[in-house]
Enzyme design. Structure first.
Site, PDB file in Angstrom:
ATOM      1  N   SER A 174       0.839  -1.204   0.000  1.00 27.30           N
ATOM      2  CA  SER A 174       0.000   0.000   0.000  1.00 27.30           C
ATOM      3  C   SER A 174       0.872   1.250   0.000  1.00 27.30           C
ATOM      4  CB  SER A 174      -0.925  -0.004   1.218  1.00 27.30           C
ATOM      5  OG  SER A 174      -0.169  -0.117   2.401  1.00 27.30           O
ATOM      6  N   HIS A 175       2.174   1.088  -0.073  1.00 24.26           N
ATOM      7  CA  HIS A 175       3.091   2.232  -0.116  1.00 24.26           C
ATOM      8  C   HIS A 175       3.755   2.280  -1.498  1.00 24.26           C
ATOM      9  CE1 HIS A 175       3.654   1.625   4.519  1.00 24.26           C
ATOM     10  NE2 HIS A 175       2.460   2.101   4.202  1.00 24.26           N
ATOM     11  N   VAL A 176       3.565   3.375  -2.203  1.00 21.86           N
ATOM     12  CA  VAL A 176       4.113   3.504  -3.560  1.00 21.86           C
ATOM     13  C   VAL A 176       4.931   4.795  -3.652  1.00 21.86           C
ATOM     14  CG1 VAL A 176       2.352   2.137  -4.702  1.00 21.86           C
ATOM     15  CG2 VAL A 176       1.900   4.540  -4.274  1.00 21.86           C
TER      16      VAL A 176
END
Lengths: 131, 487
Positions: free
Chosen positions: B426-428
């Protein structure tokens, strides 16, 4: 995209075996799949719909029995499902994983399941939210 | 939330309303600028909050929760798509940017003078006050967090209650469904209303497709509303892109803006996975803060561990067996603790616009998978230290279940092929990365797109690399700092 009544009936038999649930619960899960297909983007819906079709119609390819999955004997169906879940082929495993993941959302929403697991309501009520 | 007067021009147009866009909108409004915030997703209504995982995914997440990165394996990439962005549906984790991560991100590109750590920390202090950031109190650790605390203490590993942006948390365990009691201090209940009070206008259901340019200056944006009708908003002074590390490069690519070899390239993630442990006593994952405790003993080695209050449907997907075996395994759910590991991966992928969506390409490197394997080994070890009676690693080709610490050695042989793992992120990051010039990146040290005027990127795409810690706080601080200079 929809999952018609016949497709729902067939996949429900498989889901009943996968989750160890009565066929009535599995039919509700199949109905959830139909609703889900109508709400997700076309590409995702197509992938899931193809997955449902493949799980229903590939017993001949995977275990050599020329019947749809719902018509297999319970022992043959167990062997067939194990072919999906333990396949050396990533695409087969992943397709089944996807179907299981979405179906679990319908499964967990079922009141009978939630009551059995004692995990409380699926959604908060507005009264509770306002506390 | 008031949308204000429906005009088609503003001093600044901010694209996106999450951790990047909301602080930018507030800083501009505080400076007296006329601001329009355009958000692709819908407003979060009362009836959208706390509706269970499925409804949350369908209503509040990008592509109804079906967004994936394709590569050697399929990796779900979860992002919020609503007013407030991912801050609405995340675990409320607020991590101050550690000095080593700052050095790796900003020191490595020579940006320490332009973006001093002290300046970021000053913004972080303010944000923490604004968002009521504090460690999760003991009463909110829940069974899940308390067990991780016990396990890490027993092993002597560095761990602590997670610092969260929540005010008077009720412990409903539904952070990722949009907080049902609005206690989470996400952007739609904090910075956006404050910006609106100062005159900013928020427009939900407005998807920006392209930036309008005139003589290399951004002069507005065009896009489509949720009902399919087109719109255009003129920007008198500039456009701030803050649509996420996935949407911002797509908008630039569709507009033909920025160095093509870098826009959408260098796509980085924190891929992660989870390991479940079953305990003798009830854990009740659904009680307490969704994410309450973390262990950062191994952060400098490239991974970080935190509790994840997964609902039964998401916990169940990782369990082995079917039929009676599935029923036996899922019957353990009330006694199950679920802990995740997220890896600061070295792999880079790409993001590009496709018809109606973004095309994400990403494959973890072998070294990343080795780190992942070490991470799940540590998670399993910690479960047993905390008293687990069995542990489910959830990796194809590995053991279905570990029955005792004697089985931990089996984890060392887990396959490194990402197709054997259920990864998620969920971290980009970094798809419009910051660099001194356009030979190395897309934006300069002020967030301005190289070779343009009046166009900035102020979200995770501008970060030079992935951070190894939860990024919301850094994104907000960077956006605040750079917007203050723009305003």
């Amino acid at each position: 995209m929809r999952l018609g009544p016949d497709a729902q009936r067939r996949i429900a038999v498989v889901l009943a075996d996968v989750f160890g649930e009565p066929i009535g619960v599995a039919r509700d899960i199949a109905k959830f799949l139909d609703g889900y297909l109508q709400r997700v983007p076309a590409r995702a819906a197509l992938g899931l719909r193809v997955g449902v079709w493949a799980v229903t119609w590939l017993p001949f390819a995977l275990i050599g029995v020329p019947l749809p999955a719902d018509a297999l004997s319970p022992s043959a169906r167990a062997r067939y499902i194990a072919h999906w879940t333990h396949s050396r082929h990533y695409l087969l495993r992943e397709a089944f994983y996807l179907l299981k993941a979405v179906a679990l959302m319908g499964w967990s929403a079922h009141p009978a399941v939630r009551a059995r697991l004692d995990v409380g309501p699926l959604a908060v009520t507005r009264d509770r939210a306002s506390t | 939330m008031s949308h204000g007067k429906d005009t088609d021009a503003a001093d600044f147009v901010v694209v996106g309303s999450g951790a990047g866009g909301a602080p930018a909108a507030l800083a501009l409004a505080q400076a007296g600028r006329d601001v329009i915030v355009l958000e692709e997703g819908p407003e979060v209504r009362e009836q959208d909050r706390g509706q269970g995982a499925a409804e949350s995914l369908l209503r509040l997440f990008r592509d109804n929760g079906t967004q994936v990165a394709m590569g050697r394996s399929v990796i779900p990439v979860l992002q919020g798509r609503c007013v407030g962005g991912t801050t609405v549906v995340n675990g409320a984790i607020v991590w101050r940017l550690p000095e080593d991560a700052y050095e790796r991100a900003f020191g490595s590109i020579g940006a320490k003078d332009a973006i001093p750590l002290a300046a970021l920390e000053e913004r972080m202090d303010r944000i923490e006050r604004d968002l009521s950031v504090a460690p999760a109190p003991e009463r909110l650790l829940g069974g899940n967090g308390s067990l991780m605390k016990r396990g890490s203490e027993k092993l002597g590993w560095e761990g602590h209650a997670i610092r969260r942006n929540v005010l008077d948390c009720q412990g409903s365990g539904r952070c990722m469904e949009a907080c049902p009691t609005k206690r989470k201090q996400s952007m739609e209940v904090t910075y956006l209303p404050r910006a609106v009070a100062l005159g900013a206008r928020i427009r939900a259901d407005h998807e920006v497709r392209t930036i309008d340019m005139s003589a290399s200056r951004a002069v507005g944006v065009t896009g489509v509303r949720g009902d399919g009708s087109p719109f255009r908003v003129a920007a008198r002074l500039g456009v701030i892109l803050a649509a996420s590390a996935i949407q911002s490069p797509c908008i630039l690519r569709r507009s033909g803006i920025g160095p093509r070899e870098h826009v959408g390239s260098h796509f980085r993630l924190h891929p992660g996975t989870a390991v479940a442990g079953v305990y003798r006593d009830p854990v009740r994952l659904w009680e307490g803060a969704t994410q309450s405790y973390e262990v950062d003993e191994f952060r400098r080695d490239g991974f970080k561990m935190e509790v994840v209050g997964l609902p039964v449907e998401l916990a169940g997907v990782r369990l082995p067996g079917m039929g009676d075996a599935f029923q036996r395994a899922i019957a353990d759910y009330p006694n199950m603790a679920v802990w995740g590991v997220q890896v600061r991966a070295e792999a880079e992928g790409t993001v590009s616009p496709a018809s109606g969506r973004a095309d994400l390409r990403y494959t973890p490197e072998r070294a990343d998978m080795e780190t992942m394997r070490r991470g799940v080994r540590r998670l399993a070890e910690m479960h047993f230290a905390a008293g687990a009676v069995r542990v489910y690693p959830g990796v194809h080709g590995g053991p279905d279940v570990l029955e005792s610490p004697d089985d931990l050695g089996k984890m060392d042989d887990l396959p490194l092929d990402p197709r054997c793992w259920s990864l998620i992120s969920s971290h980009v990051f970094s798809t419009c990365r910051m660099a001194a010039d356009e030979r190395a990146g897309v934006v300069d040290f002020n967030g301005a797109v190289h070779g343009t005027r009046g166009l900035w990127v102020l979200d995770a795409s501008a970060l030079p690399t992935n951070l190894g810690v939860n990024p919301q706080h850094t994104i907000m601080a960077l956006s605040s700092l750079l917007t203050e200079r723009i305003a």
